[in-house]
Enzyme design. Sequence first.
Site, PDB file in Angstrom:
ATOM      1  CD  GLU A  43      -2.453   1.322   2.753  1.00  0.00           C
ATOM      2  OE1 GLU A  43      -2.581   2.434   3.287  1.00  0.00           O
ATOM      3  OE2 GLU A  43      -2.849   0.252   3.281  1.00  0.00           O
ATOM      4  NE  ARG A  47       0.576   8.606   6.211  1.00  0.00           N
ATOM      5  CZ  ARG A  47       0.744   7.993   7.377  1.00  0.00           C
ATOM      6  NH1 ARG A  47       1.968   7.905   7.888  1.00  0.00           N
ATOM      7  NH2 ARG A  47      -0.283   7.460   8.012  1.00  0.00           N
ATOM      8  CE  LYS A 131      -5.198   2.224   7.293  1.00  0.00           C
ATOM      9  NZ  LYS A 131      -4.463   3.219   6.462  1.00  0.00           N
TER      10      LYS A 131
END
Length: 319
Positions: A43, A47, A131
Amino acid sequence: MSYQAIADKIYNLGILPVIAIEDPDKAVPLAKALCDGGLPAAEITFRTACAKEAIMRIRKELPEMLVGAGTVLTREQVDDALEAGVEFIVTPGFNPEIVKYALSKGAVMMPGTATPGEMEQAMSLGLNIVKFFPAEQNGGLAKLKAVSAPYQKLRFIPTGGVNATNLVDYIKFNKIIACGGTWMVKKDLIDAGNWAEITRLTKEAVHAMLGLEFAHMGINCDAPEEALKAASLLETMFGFGYNEGNSSVFTADKKIEICKTPKPGKYGHIAIATNSTARAVAYFKSKGYEFADESTIPTGAVYFKDEFMGFAIHLVQKK
C-alpha cells in the site's frame, strides 16, 4: 482484477506492507525486496509527492505485484491513483464523499473506520472490507472483536501499531483478512537502501504470520495389530503412553502417529501445523510447490504432491 480476487490475494498474503516513498528511484528495489521476502504487495501512501510516480514504476517493472494506494484524501488523489494503475484504494478515515467518488470510478475501496457508525456506513455502500485505523491506539484487538461482533460479513485490515510482537494475535482472529504494517519497511532502512534487511524482516514477518511448526510424525503399518505392537514397544522402551483411535494409535503427547493401515507416504508422513492452512498453501504455491488435493482446506490435512525422503508432508490447521 475483481474485488473478490483482490480480497482473496490480500487474505492469502496476510500482511499488507504500508510504505511512504520519498525517492521514486527507490520504489522498484524496495518492491523487489518485499517480493523476495514473500510479500508481493504494498500500500503506497499518498503522504509523499512522488507516490503516483512510485506506483507507476512498480506497476511497470513488477506487474505481478499487488499495489494499492493509501492515505487517499481527495478526488485528485483518487484520479492519480487510478491513473497510476493501483488495484485498490485505502483511506485513513471514512469520508463518504471520497468513498462514493472512488466507487463511481470503479475503484476497489477499503476505507478507514474506527467506529461502528463508520463501519455501518461502509456496509451501506456495499463494502465488506474496511481498514481499522489506528488499530492499537483505538483499542486494539479487544475493541475490534467487540465492535465487529454484530457485523458477521464485515472483514478488517487493522493498521497502526501492528508489529512483529502482536501480529500473530491479530491474524488469528477470523474477521481479519490481513494486517497493515510498516515494521519491515522502516524509513531508515528505505533511506539507506538496505534492501537485504527489508527482505530479512519481511521473511521473518511471513513466517511469524504462518506459524509453521512440527506437529507430529506418522509411521505406516500394514495392520492394526502391527500398530498396537509398535505403540506398546514405545511405551515399554521410553514410557510413551498411547491412545488408540479408529485409524491410528497416537502417543500420549500426540507427536507420533502409528497408522493402522498405510496412509500417504512410502514410510509415513510428517505433519506441519500452521496458523492458516489457506495462507500456507498460497505461500508454498507461490514458491513453486504443488499440492495433491486442496479441497480439505481449512479443516483437514493438505498434502504436498511430492514426498520427502519417502515421507509425505501435510499441513494441518492449528486449533
